[in-house]
Write a protein that holds these residues in place. Structure first.
Motif, PDB file in Angstrom:
ATOM      1  N   ALA A 181      30.277  48.621  63.738  1.00 36.54           N
ATOM      2  CA  ALA A 181      31.724  48.852  63.764  1.00 36.54           C
ATOM      3  C   ALA A 181      32.051  50.273  63.323  1.00 36.54           C
ATOM      4  O   ALA A 181      32.912  50.938  63.919  1.00 36.54           O
ATOM      5  N   MET A 182      31.343  50.767  62.311  1.00 35.03           N
ATOM      6  CA  MET A 182      31.575  52.143  61.857  1.00 35.03           C
ATOM      7  C   MET A 182      31.185  53.149  62.934  1.00 35.03           C
ATOM      8  O   MET A 182      31.826  54.203  63.069  1.00 35.03           O
ATOM      9  N   MET A 183      30.150  52.844  63.699  1.00 33.61           N
ATOM     10  CA  MET A 183      29.752  53.738  64.786  1.00 33.61           C
ATOM     11  C   MET A 183      30.835  53.777  65.864  1.00 33.61           C
ATOM     12  O   MET A 183      31.122  54.844  66.428  1.00 33.61           O
ATOM     13  N   ILE A 184      31.433  52.636  66.147  1.00 32.60           N
ATOM     14  CA  ILE A 184      32.531  52.600  67.116  1.00 32.60           C
ATOM     15  C   ILE A 184      33.694  53.448  66.612  1.00 32.60           C
ATOM     16  O   ILE A 184      34.240  54.279  67.347  1.00 32.60           O
ATOM     17  N   ILE A 185      34.063  53.245  65.359  1.00 32.80           N
ATOM     18  CA  ILE A 185      35.175  54.006  64.779  1.00 32.80           C
ATOM     19  C   ILE A 185      34.842  55.498  64.771  1.00 32.80           C
ATOM     20  O   ILE A 185      35.693  56.340  65.106  1.00 32.80           O
ATOM     21  N   GLY A 186      33.624  55.831  64.423  1.00 29.09           N
ATOM     22  CA  GLY A 186      33.198  57.230  64.444  1.00 29.09           C
ATOM     23  C   GLY A 186      33.287  57.824  65.836  1.00 29.09           C
ATOM     24  O   GLY A 186      33.742  58.968  66.011  1.00 29.09           O
ATOM     25  N   GLY A 187      32.913  57.054  66.843  1.00 29.63           N
ATOM     26  CA  GLY A 187      33.030  57.524  68.216  1.00 29.63           C
ATOM     27  C   GLY A 187      34.462  57.768  68.623  1.00 29.63           C
ATOM     28  O   GLY A 187      34.776  58.761  69.306  1.00 29.63           O
ATOM     29  N   VAL A 188      35.353  56.894  68.209  1.00 27.72           N
ATOM     30  CA  VAL A 188      36.779  57.079  68.504  1.00 27.72           C
ATOM     31  C   VAL A 188      37.290  58.355  67.847  1.00 27.72           C
ATOM     32  O   VAL A 188      38.006  59.143  68.473  1.00 27.72           O
ATOM     33  N   ILE A 189      36.897  58.588  66.611  1.00 31.86           N
ATOM     34  CA  ILE A 189      37.334  59.797  65.904  1.00 31.86           C
ATOM     35  C   ILE A 189      36.816  61.040  66.616  1.00 31.86           C
ATOM     36  O   ILE A 189      37.559  62.016  66.817  1.00 31.86           O
ATOM     37  N   VAL A 190      35.549  61.024  67.011  1.00 23.08           N
ATOM     38  CA  VAL A 190      34.976  62.176  67.709  1.00 23.08           C
ATOM     39  C   VAL A 190      35.702  62.420  69.030  1.00 23.08           C
ATOM     40  O   VAL A 190      36.021  63.571  69.377  1.00 23.08           O
ATOM     41  N   MET A 191      36.007  61.358  69.776  1.00 27.80           N
ATOM     42  CA  MET A 191      36.731  61.529  71.041  1.00 27.80           C
ATOM     43  C   MET A 191      38.104  62.141  70.795  1.00 27.80           C
ATOM     44  O   MET A 191      38.544  63.001  71.556  1.00 27.80           O
ATOM     45  N   LYS A 192      38.785  61.713  69.737  1.00 31.86           N
ATOM     46  CA  LYS A 192      40.103  62.273  69.412  1.00 31.86           C
ATOM     47  C   LYS A 192      39.971  63.742  69.051  1.00 31.86           C
ATOM     48  O   LYS A 192      40.733  64.592  69.522  1.00 31.86           O
ATOM     49  N   LEU A 193      39.008  64.066  68.203  1.00 27.02           N
ATOM     50  CA  LEU A 193      38.830  65.450  67.767  1.00 27.02           C
ATOM     51  C   LEU A 193      38.408  66.354  68.922  1.00 27.02           C
ATOM     52  O   LEU A 193      38.774  67.537  68.966  1.00 27.02           O
ATOM     53  N   ALA A 194      37.656  65.804  69.864  1.00 25.57           N
ATOM     54  CA  ALA A 194      37.189  66.601  71.006  1.00 25.57           C
ATOM     55  C   ALA A 194      38.293  66.879  72.004  1.00 25.57           C
ATOM     56  O   ALA A 194      38.193  67.793  72.813  1.00 25.57           O
ATOM     57  N   HIS A 195      39.368  66.111  71.933  1.00 21.11           N
ATOM     58  CA  HIS A 195      40.451  66.290  72.909  1.00 21.11           C
ATOM     59  C   HIS A 195      41.287  67.453  72.558  1.00 21.11           C
ATOM     60  O   HIS A 195      41.863  67.929  71.857  1.00 21.11           O
ATOM     61  N   LEU A 213      50.598  50.373  78.330  1.00 24.94           N
ATOM     62  CA  LEU A 213      50.563  51.485  77.386  1.00 24.94           C
ATOM     63  C   LEU A 213      49.395  52.425  77.666  1.00 24.94           C
ATOM     64  O   LEU A 213      49.532  53.656  77.558  1.00 24.94           O
ATOM     65  N   LEU A 214      48.241  51.865  78.041  1.00 27.40           N
ATOM     66  CA  LEU A 214      47.093  52.704  78.422  1.00 27.40           C
ATOM     67  C   LEU A 214      47.446  53.553  79.636  1.00 27.40           C
ATOM     68  O   LEU A 214      47.173  54.754  79.667  1.00 27.40           O
ATOM     69  N   TRP A 215      48.054  52.951  80.613  1.00 32.01           N
ATOM     70  CA  TRP A 215      48.465  53.666  81.830  1.00 32.01           C
ATOM     71  C   TRP A 215      49.402  54.821  81.481  1.00 32.01           C
ATOM     72  O   TRP A 215      49.244  55.934  81.991  1.00 32.01           O
ATOM     73  N   MET A 216      50.349  54.551  80.602  1.00 34.24           N
ATOM     74  CA  MET A 216      51.308  55.592  80.197  1.00 34.24           C
ATOM     75  C   MET A 216      50.602  56.716  79.430  1.00 34.24           C
ATOM     76  O   MET A 216      50.891  57.894  79.638  1.00 34.24           O
ATOM     77  N   ALA A 217      49.682  56.363  78.545  1.00 36.99           N
ATOM     78  CA  ALA A 217      48.967  57.366  77.758  1.00 36.99           C
ATOM     79  C   ALA A 217      48.089  58.262  78.626  1.00 36.99           C
ATOM     80  O   ALA A 217      47.937  59.456  78.353  1.00 36.99           O
ATOM     81  N   GLN A 218      47.538  57.688  79.696  1.00 37.46           N
ATOM     82  CA  GLN A 218      46.640  58.453  80.562  1.00 37.46           C
ATOM     83  C   GLN A 218      47.360  59.535  81.361  1.00 37.46           C
ATOM     84  O   GLN A 218      46.706  60.359  81.989  1.00 37.46           O
ATOM     85  N   LYS A 219      48.662  59.575  81.291  1.00 37.99           N
ATOM     86  CA  LYS A 219      49.380  60.676  81.931  1.00 37.99           C
ATOM     87  C   LYS A 219      49.102  61.988  81.205  1.00 37.99           C
ATOM     88  O   LYS A 219      49.173  63.051  81.811  1.00 37.99           O
ATOM     89  N   GLN A 220      48.780  61.919  79.910  1.00 35.69           N
ATOM     90  CA  GLN A 220      48.532  63.112  79.096  1.00 35.69           C
ATOM     91  C   GLN A 220      47.104  63.209  78.566  1.00 35.69           C
ATOM     92  O   GLN A 220      46.663  64.294  78.214  1.00 35.69           O
ATOM     93  N   ILE A 221      46.428  62.084  78.467  1.00 39.71           N
ATOM     94  CA  ILE A 221      45.092  62.046  77.864  1.00 39.71           C
ATOM     95  C   ILE A 221      44.075  61.748  78.966  1.00 39.71           C
ATOM     96  O   ILE A 221      44.289  60.839  79.770  1.00 39.71           O
ATOM     97  N   PRO A 222      42.961  62.492  79.016  1.00 40.51           N
ATOM     98  CA  PRO A 222      41.955  62.236  80.046  1.00 40.51           C
ATOM     99  C   PRO A 222      41.467  60.788  80.039  1.00 40.51           C
ATOM    100  O   PRO A 222      41.360  60.160  78.976  1.00 40.51           O
ATOM    101  N   ILE A 223      41.166  60.281  81.211  1.00 41.68           N
ATOM    102  CA  ILE A 223      40.807  58.862  81.368  1.00 41.68           C
ATOM    103  C   ILE A 223      39.629  58.452  80.486  1.00 41.68           C
ATOM    104  O   ILE A 223      39.658  57.392  79.859  1.00 41.68           O
ATOM    105  N   GLY A 224      38.590  59.287  80.428  1.00 45.05           N
ATOM    106  CA  GLY A 224      37.419  58.927  79.626  1.00 45.05           C
ATOM    107  C   GLY A 224      37.739  58.837  78.148  1.00 45.05           C
ATOM    108  O   GLY A 224      37.303  57.915  77.455  1.00 45.05           O
ATOM    109  N   THR A 225      38.505  59.785  77.655  1.00 44.96           N
ATOM    110  CA  THR A 225      38.917  59.768  76.248  1.00 44.96           C
ATOM    111  C   THR A 225      39.817  58.569  75.978  1.00 44.96           C
ATOM    112  O   THR A 225      39.617  57.833  75.008  1.00 44.96           O
ATOM    113  N   ALA A 226      40.810  58.381  76.831  1.00 44.80           N
ATOM    114  CA  ALA A 226      41.757  57.282  76.637  1.00 44.80           C
ATOM    115  C   ALA A 226      41.047  55.930  76.650  1.00 44.80           C
ATOM    116  O   ALA A 226      41.288  55.081  75.784  1.00 44.80           O
TER     117      ALA A 226
END
Length: 110
Positions: free
Chosen positions: A96-110, A51-64
């Protein structure tokens, strides 16, 4: 649904499967069916990677990769707290909240 939206759903699925393999490893140590738990871990790793491999077709590797590992890490933390009596301390929760916050920021930055 756009290809990018589908990729994000695939990445979410990959992250959820990423929770499965450490869960399987833990269950292999605590259940009476260790071989079944190890098999579930192997399947989870394979599905997560696909699934990661499939997602990386559209999402940059670092973000994914950051989102994938973040979902896996935060999700595994929650599973440990909820089902294995892992300690729930302020510092672990902040981490854990910092990890979740980082994921949110990566999504918003994409």
């Amino acid at each position: 649904m756009s290809a990018l939206s589908q990729a994000w759903l695939l990445l979410l699925g990959a992250g959820i499967c990423e929770i499965g393999w450490p869960l399987g490893f833990k269950l292999s140590q605590t259940s009476q069916y260790p071989k079944l738990a190890i098999a579930a871990s192997i399947i989870s790793i394979a599905v997560s990677g696909l699934l990661l491999w499939m997602a990386q077709k559209q999402i940059p590797i670092g973000t994914a990769y950051a989102v994938w590992t973040g979902i896996g890490a935060a999700g595994t933390f929650l599973v440990g707290v909820m089902w294995f009596n892992d300690p729930l301390t302020v510092m672990r929760s902040v981490g854990a909240m910092m990890i979740i916050g980082g994921v949110i920021v990566m999504k918003l930055a994409h």
